[in-house]
Structure formats: structure tokens, C-alpha cells
Design an enzyme around this catalytic site. Structure first.
Site, mmCIF file in Angstrom:
data_model
loop_
_atom_site.group_PDB
_atom_site.id
_atom_site.type_symbol
_atom_site.label_atom_id
_atom_site.label_comp_id
_atom_site.label_asym_id
_atom_site.label_seq_id
_atom_site.Cartn_x
_atom_site.Cartn_y
_atom_site.Cartn_z
ATOM 1 N N ASP A 192 -5.793 0.578 2.125
ATOM 2 C CA ASP A 192 -4.594 0.343 2.933
ATOM 3 C C ASP A 192 -4.960 -0.108 4.344
ATOM 4 O O ASP A 192 -4.441 -1.105 4.852
ATOM 5 C CB ASP A 192 -3.757 1.629 3.000
ATOM 6 C CG ASP A 192 -3.326 2.110 1.631
ATOM 7 O OD1 ASP A 192 -3.455 1.342 0.668
ATOM 8 O OD2 ASP A 192 -2.870 3.261 1.516
ATOM 9 N N SER A 225 3.232 3.353 4.511
ATOM 10 C CA SER A 225 3.750 3.605 5.857
ATOM 11 C C SER A 225 2.816 4.534 6.635
ATOM 12 O O SER A 225 2.680 4.399 7.857
ATOM 13 C CB SER A 225 5.162 4.190 5.787
ATOM 14 O OG SER A 225 5.173 5.321 4.955
ATOM 15 N N SER A 226 2.126 5.446 5.946
ATOM 16 C CA SER A 226 1.230 6.367 6.664
ATOM 17 C C SER A 226 0.078 5.594 7.318
ATOM 18 O O SER A 226 -0.259 5.815 8.481
ATOM 19 C CB SER A 226 0.684 7.439 5.720
ATOM 20 O OG SER A 226 -0.081 6.855 4.674
ATOM 21 N N GLU A 230 -6.818 9.529 8.585
ATOM 22 C CA GLU A 230 -5.961 9.918 7.450
ATOM 23 C C GLU A 230 -6.629 10.958 6.565
ATOM 24 O O GLU A 230 -5.971 11.853 6.046
ATOM 25 C CB GLU A 230 -5.557 8.692 6.629
ATOM 26 C CG GLU A 230 -4.357 8.017 7.236
ATOM 27 C CD GLU A 230 -3.565 7.192 6.236
ATOM 28 O OE1 GLU A 230 -3.016 7.736 5.283
ATOM 29 O OE2 GLU A 230 -3.522 5.964 6.454
ATOM 30 N N SER A 234 10.708 8.649 17.409
ATOM 31 C CA SER A 234 10.886 7.631 16.383
ATOM 32 C C SER A 234 12.360 7.272 16.268
ATOM 33 O O SER A 234 13.223 8.152 16.365
ATOM 34 C CB SER A 234 10.387 8.207 15.048
ATOM 35 O OG SER A 234 10.992 7.547 13.971
ATOM 36 N N ASP A 251 -10.086 2.370 -5.245
ATOM 37 C CA ASP A 251 -10.813 2.226 -3.966
ATOM 38 C C ASP A 251 -11.723 3.415 -3.667
ATOM 39 O O ASP A 251 -12.845 3.237 -3.177
ATOM 40 C CB ASP A 251 -9.877 1.904 -2.791
ATOM 41 C CG ASP A 251 -8.800 2.940 -2.497
ATOM 42 O OD1 ASP A 251 -8.612 3.883 -3.311
ATOM 43 O OD2 ASP A 251 -8.124 2.803 -1.454
ATOM 44 N N GLU A 306 -5.517 -0.107 -8.805
ATOM 45 C CA GLU A 306 -4.847 1.123 -8.369
ATOM 46 C C GLU A 306 -5.740 2.314 -8.663
ATOM 47 O O GLU A 306 -6.257 2.449 -9.776
ATOM 48 C CB GLU A 306 -3.516 1.254 -9.105
ATOM 49 C CG GLU A 306 -2.425 1.835 -8.267
ATOM 50 C CD GLU A 306 -2.092 0.982 -7.048
ATOM 51 O OE1 GLU A 306 -2.685 1.247 -5.975
ATOM 52 O OE2 GLU A 306 -1.265 0.082 -7.155
ATOM 53 N N HIS A 307 -5.911 3.166 -7.644
ATOM 54 C CA HIS A 307 -6.802 4.321 -7.745
ATOM 55 C C HIS A 307 -8.240 3.876 -8.069
ATOM 56 O O HIS A 307 -8.952 4.577 -8.789
ATOM 57 C CB HIS A 307 -6.292 5.334 -8.772
ATOM 58 C CG HIS A 307 -5.078 6.086 -8.289
ATOM 59 N ND1 HIS A 307 -5.164 7.204 -7.498
ATOM 60 C CD2 HIS A 307 -3.756 5.841 -8.459
ATOM 61 C CE1 HIS A 307 -3.941 7.650 -7.225
ATOM 62 N NE2 HIS A 307 -3.067 6.831 -7.794
ATOM 63 N N TYR A 339 -3.017 13.761 -5.973
ATOM 64 C CA TYR A 339 -3.904 12.636 -5.604
ATOM 65 C C TYR A 339 -5.360 13.133 -5.530
ATOM 66 O O TYR A 339 -6.265 12.554 -6.142
ATOM 67 C CB TYR A 339 -3.465 12.060 -4.247
ATOM 68 C CG TYR A 339 -4.277 10.858 -3.812
ATOM 69 C CD1 TYR A 339 -3.822 9.569 -4.068
ATOM 70 C CD2 TYR A 339 -5.495 10.999 -3.153
ATOM 71 C CE1 TYR A 339 -4.570 8.458 -3.676
ATOM 72 C CE2 TYR A 339 -6.239 9.907 -2.762
ATOM 73 C CZ TYR A 339 -5.766 8.636 -3.024
ATOM 74 O OH TYR A 339 -6.514 7.544 -2.635
#
Ligand code: NG1
Length: 370
Positions: free
Chosen positions: A147, A103-104, A136, A53, A22, A19-20, A199
Site C-alpha cells: 500500500d 485509507s490507513s 503501521e 478530521s 506482499d 492479494e496477501h 490478518y
């Protein structure tokens, strides 16, 4: 001649460990999951991309300045492609949009691929990942490529070990007696808001730590010593140099000192846990996987400062119900946690995690975009 319609479906992801790491080009070990976003795309000859949507109100138009917040990633995909052909997109799916399950990235990958396929161009996996990552980042979050890579490359029944420097990936089979249970913390972690700055502070802080360790380019993944070596030589805090605050889109504005020693300790110890979880899964040693999940959560909550009371409550509830271990998954700041459990104990773990915010499910390692 453009095809009239295409349908593309992209999965969410649950990161098992790494986690964190990449964006410091250190490895990760995620799975793609059965919850997905599907884009039904139809070619239009007016040169405009529109989107609606099933989940969210309002509609997107590529020629409008006033689009709803949920369509940020549709906009990012259209922008990166410089699309000149028109299309109407209808989005649906069962992937929670609450942050932490990617989801993004699922939306970005699905929109990029559907727009390309409408113009009869099927991108290679590498090209699709690259476009989705750049799209992104263009939306303001200076993320890594975990992701998009797992969403494009995952296979059913397997986790994916991903390395970034040099790029490589390999499947890691998930033993049939192991269950991954995920639960929602009750607080969204959408990176459009305050979570984006929190982030990006970690990205800039890790670059600053790497710079102070003498690395050029300033990437912690290039450090060849141990976490202990790095931690001993770093100050507790440092102000990020101006040049390291440049992002793909804009600049990280805050020039307050960042806790570089703690950030480096998390990232460098977490990278070792990726190797260890991979080895434990291959050996079918679920207790070892669980202990490594627990250590990861402690490091993310302490050194990295990305947990929340809701995430801590999920992790405790899972452990008390018999999980082998549990941790927050994804960026943190809200969102979701993942527990690892023997399959026969997973119903109890699921019920316990659902008491926190009413939402939990067993994540099934699933295939990537299709
Ligand atoms: P989520 O959980 O989707 O916000 C983000 C980044 C990843 C990775 C994780 C933390 C994006 C698209 N995703 O994921 O690259 O850094 O945080 O491990 O920026």
C-alpha cells in the site's frame, strides 16, 4: 526555520492482483485511485501534535492517552518520527474509511510526509515508504509494503508492478478500453478490530508454511518450487512455532493450528497470477484479466478464507452485469471488491455493484502522494 504550513494529499489504492502476497515478499499489481486524503499541516511552537478530521468526530492530541480510534494512524506516524516539533493537522478527503482501499496507509503516508516537510525535510520515496510501513506495523498489523509503495510511487494512467525481493517496480499501462469498477460490501474491514487478528493469523500461517518447507528466513517468496510441490509436502494444519508468532508490535497470541497447506496454495498460485495479469494487460486481453480475477477470488474465498457474503455478492453482481471478472480487493474480511470490464459495459457493472450496499465507483489509475 520551519515552514509555516504544508498540504499533502495521498491517494487510496485498489489492488488489481497479488492479494496477501506482499508479506511473503511475492509481487503485487495495484493502482492508486482518484479518491484521496489531504492533510493541511500548520507548525505550532508548543511541541504538541493535534489533529481534527472533517469525516470523524473528536480530536487527537499527542500528549493525551485518550484519543479517538480514527487517529490511530496519526499517533503511529507521530511515534515513528519521534516528533518533538508541534503541529496542527486538519484532515479531509473523499477516500472511504471502510477498509480495503488503503485509507490507513494514505493517512499514515500523508501525516509522515507533512510532519517532515513542516520541519523542512523532504524525505526520499524509499525513506517515506519505510517510515510509513514501520509506523503501521507499530499500530499492530503485520502488513507488507504494497500500500505504502503504490501510494508513494504511482503515476496516473498506470498500474504498478511491485517486487519486494529484491525490491523493484515497473509501470504497467492500463489500456484505455479497460475499466476497473469497485463496490462496497456493506461491512467495514477496519484492521483495528477482529480483522487485525485474522490478518495476522495469515501472516503467521504463511511463515509457518515456509518454515515447514525448510526456508530460512521463513518467507514463502523464497520457495523455488511450484505451488504443487509445496502443497504436496505440507500438512493440512500446523501449530505455529513460538518464534514465528513474534510481531513488530507484540505477539500473535493464538497458538491454534493454522491451515498452512491451503494458505501456501493461495499465496504461491496468486503470485503466478500477478505475472499473468501483467502480461494480459500488456496484451490488452481483458478476458484473460477477467478469468484471472475470478480465479483469485475463488482462491481467496476458499483456501485463504478472507471473503464474506457481501464480497461474494458484489463479485456475482458484477459478473452477471457483464464484467469480464471480479474479485475482492485488499485484505478482505469486508471492505471492497473490484471488477474488470470493457469501458462500454462499465455503467451496467457499476449499477449492479451499487445494488449491494449503495456505494460503487469507477477507479481511475491516479498519481501518488503530492
Ligand atoms: P488493506 O486492504 O489496506 O487492509 C492489507 C495490507 C497489505 C496487503 C493486503 C492484502 C497493510 C497496511 N496493508 O491491505 O500490505 O497485505 O492487506 O493483500 O497492512
Amino acid at each position: 526555520m520551519a515552514s509555516a504550513t504544508v498540504t499533502v494529499s495521498a491517494p487510496g489504492r485498489v489492488n488489481l492482483i497479488g492479494e496477501h502476497t506482499d508479506y511473503s515478499l511475492l509481487p503485487v499489481l495495484p493502482i492508486a485511485i482518484q479518491r484521496r486524503i489531504t492533510v493541511h499541516a500548520q507548525a505550532c511552537d508548543n511541541g504538541i501534535v493535534t489533529a481534527v478530521s472533517d469525516t470523524f468526530a473528536g480530536s487527537f492530541r499527542s500528549d493525551s492517552e485518550d484519543n479517538p480510534a480514527w487517529s490511530r494512524y496519526v499517533h503511529a506516524a507521530v511515534k515513528i518520527l519521534g516528533s518533538r516539533s508541534g503541529a496542527h493537522l486538519h484532515l479531509e478527503g473523499d477516500l472511504p474509511p471502510t477498509g480495503g482501499l488503503s485509507s490507513s496507509s494514505a493517512l499514515t503516508v500523508a501525516v509522515v510526509r507533512s510532519l517532515l516537510e513542516l520541519s523542512d525535510s523532504r524525505p526520499s520515496d524509499d525513506h517515506l515508504i519505510d517510515l510509513a510501513v514501520r509506523a503501521e506495523r507499530g499500530a499492530g498489523v503485520e502488513g507488507g509494503a504494497m500500500d505504502q509503495t503504490v501510494i508513494v510511487r504511482a503515476q496516473a494512467g498506470e498500474a504498478l508492478r511491485i517486487d519486494f525481493d529484491p525490491p523493484a517496480h515497473r509501470p504497467v499501462a492500463v489500456p484505455p478500453d479497460v475499466a476497473f469498477v469497485v463496490g462496497y460490501s456493506g461491512a467495514p474491514a477496519q484492521k483495528g478490530d477482529e480483522a487485525r487478528d485474522r490478518y495476522n493469523a495469515r501472516v503467521v500461517g504463511c511463515r509457518t508454511a515456509a518454515h515447514l518447507l525448510g526456508l530460512d528466513p521463513p518467507i514463502l517468496g523464497r520457495f523455488s518450487g511450484t505451488a504443487k510441490d509445496a502443497v504436496e509436502s505440507l500438512p493440512d494444519e500446523a501449530v505455529p512455532p513460538e518464534g514465528l508468532r513474534l510481531l513488530s508490535e507484540g505477539r500473535f497470541e493464538d497458538s491454534s493450528p493454522l491451515p498452512v497447506k491451503a494458505y501456501a496454495r493461495h499465496v504461491l498460485t496468486e503470485a503466478v497470477r500477478v505475472d499473468d495479469v501483467e502480461a494480459a494487460l500488456r496484451a490488452g486481453d481483458i478476458d484473460a484479466v477477467g478469468s484471472l480475477f475470478d480465479a483469485s477470488h475463488a482462491s481467496l474465498a476458499g483456501d485463504f478464507g478472507v471473503s464474506t457474503p457481501g464480497l461474494d455478492a458484489l463479485v456475482s453482481a458484477a459478473r452477471e452485469a457483464g464484467a469480464s471478472g471480479a474479485r475482492l480487493t485488499g485484505a478482505g474480511f469486508g471492505g471492497w471488491a473490484v471488477a474488470v470490464s470493457p469501458v462500454d459495459r462499465s455503467p451496467g457493472v457499476l449499477a449492479a455493484m451499487a445494488t449491494v450496499a449503495g456505494e460503487a465507483f469507477v477507479a481511475i489509475p491516479s498519481e501518488g502522494v503530492r
